[in-house]
Design an enzyme around this catalytic site. Sequence first.
Site, PDB file in Angstrom:
ATOM      1  N   ASP A 105       0.869  -1.178   0.000  1.00 28.50           N
ATOM      2  CA  ASP A 105       0.000   0.000   0.000  1.00 28.50           C
ATOM      3  C   ASP A 105       0.915   1.240   0.000  1.00 28.50           C
ATOM      4  O   ASP A 105       1.458   1.610  -1.041  1.00 28.50           O
ATOM      5  CB  ASP A 105      -0.883  -0.105   1.250  1.00 28.50           C
ATOM      6  CG  ASP A 105      -2.056   0.837   1.257  1.00 28.50           C
ATOM      7  OD1 ASP A 105      -1.938   1.934   0.696  1.00 28.50           O
ATOM      8  OD2 ASP A 105      -3.099   0.517   1.832  1.00 28.50           O
ATOM      9  N   ASP A 161      -8.196  -8.352   6.311  1.00 29.29           N
ATOM     10  CA  ASP A 161      -9.303  -8.208   7.256  1.00 29.29           C
ATOM     11  C   ASP A 161      -9.883  -6.805   7.291  1.00 29.29           C
ATOM     12  O   ASP A 161      -9.279  -5.844   6.803  1.00 29.29           O
ATOM     13  CB  ASP A 161      -8.809  -8.530   8.673  1.00 29.29           C
ATOM     14  CG  ASP A 161      -7.931  -7.413   9.246  1.00 29.29           C
ATOM     15  OD1 ASP A 161      -7.014  -6.953   8.522  1.00 29.29           O
ATOM     16  OD2 ASP A 161      -8.180  -6.981  10.386  1.00 29.29           O
TER      17      ASP A 161
HETATM   18  C1  PRP Z   1      -1.232  -4.635   6.076  1.00 30.95           C
HETATM   19  C2  PRP Z   1      -0.539  -5.572   5.113  1.00 30.95           C
HETATM   20  C3  PRP Z   1       0.824  -4.999   4.945  1.00 30.95           C
HETATM   21  C4  PRP Z   1       0.638  -3.537   5.248  1.00 30.95           C
HETATM   22  C5  PRP Z   1       0.709  -2.775   3.985  1.00 30.95           C
HETATM   23  O1  PRP Z   1      -1.006  -5.101   7.376  1.00 30.95           O
HETATM   24  O2  PRP Z   1      -0.506  -6.889   5.600  1.00 30.95           O
HETATM   25  O3  PRP Z   1       1.747  -5.568   5.855  1.00 30.95           O
HETATM   26  O4  PRP Z   1      -0.627  -3.376   5.867  1.00 30.95           O
HETATM   27  O5  PRP Z   1       0.533  -1.414   4.216  1.00 30.95           O
HETATM   28  P1  PRP Z   1       1.627  -0.336   3.866  1.00 30.95           P
HETATM   29  O6  PRP Z   1       2.221  -0.658   2.528  1.00 30.95           O
HETATM   30  O7  PRP Z   1       0.811   0.945   3.852  1.00 30.95           O
HETATM   31  O8  PRP Z   1       2.645  -0.322   4.951  1.00 30.95           O
HETATM   32  P2  PRP Z   1      -1.939  -4.694   8.619  1.00 30.95           P
HETATM   33  O9  PRP Z   1      -1.268  -3.592   9.375  1.00 30.95           O
HETATM   34  O10 PRP Z   1      -3.330  -4.432   8.130  1.00 30.95           O
HETATM   35  O11 PRP Z   1      -1.869  -5.978   9.536  1.00 30.95           O
HETATM   36  P3  PRP Z   1      -2.377  -7.478   9.259  1.00 30.95           P
HETATM   37  O12 PRP Z   1      -1.488  -8.041   8.158  1.00 30.95           O
HETATM   38  O13 PRP Z   1      -2.165  -8.163  10.562  1.00 30.95           O
HETATM   39  O14 PRP Z   1      -3.814  -7.430   8.831  1.00 30.95           O
END
Ligand code: PRP
Length: 182
Positions: A105, A161
Amino acid sequence: MEPTGLQGLEVLISEHEIAKRVDEMAARITATIDCSEAVAVVALKGALILAADLVRRLPALRAIDFVQARSYGHGTESSGEVRILRDVEMLLTGLDVLLIDDILDTGLTSARLKSHLESHGARAVHLVTLLDKPSRRRVEVQPLITGFTVPDLFVVGYGMDFAERYRDLPYIAVLSPGEEHA
Ligand code: PRP
């Protein structure tokens, strides 16, 4: 997009499309790195399902380990601070790492995890993610391969999620605005 039967969810990427793409991703990884000298590091929790499907398509990985990071901020906007909540157990010195995450992201989590794993002595860290939202990027990250480029929609399923729900869906769906409060 097709309704899923669950309120407020529409299928963005089907189970069949995911399986086909994961096959292609595994082929690309196998052609690029020597899996027998590589450790798959799974970024919890979202990459759980992708990792399970991907590692079973790779030949003789050296090991599988886990890491967990958390990005801090308000609402959907990250502050840029990413903390490591759970670290790998293995020694990574001199090994290739296949870092498996579900979504790229802003790139802040992947960039932080990559430098963290390099500080553990990894020879190289190859990032693989299922989804890529390039419109959201805040830092440059160069993955080895990504599965699908998606627009800036709130996606759930296949490990992803909303408030810990929907990770078990076998497809990726878009959560309609407002439905997250249902
Ligand atoms: C999500 C996903 C990535 C991160 C990407 O994790 O799994 O690790 O966000 O976002 P970024 O590129 O903006 O850093 P999340 O924090 O939702 O945790 P989870 O995997 O436990 O759901």
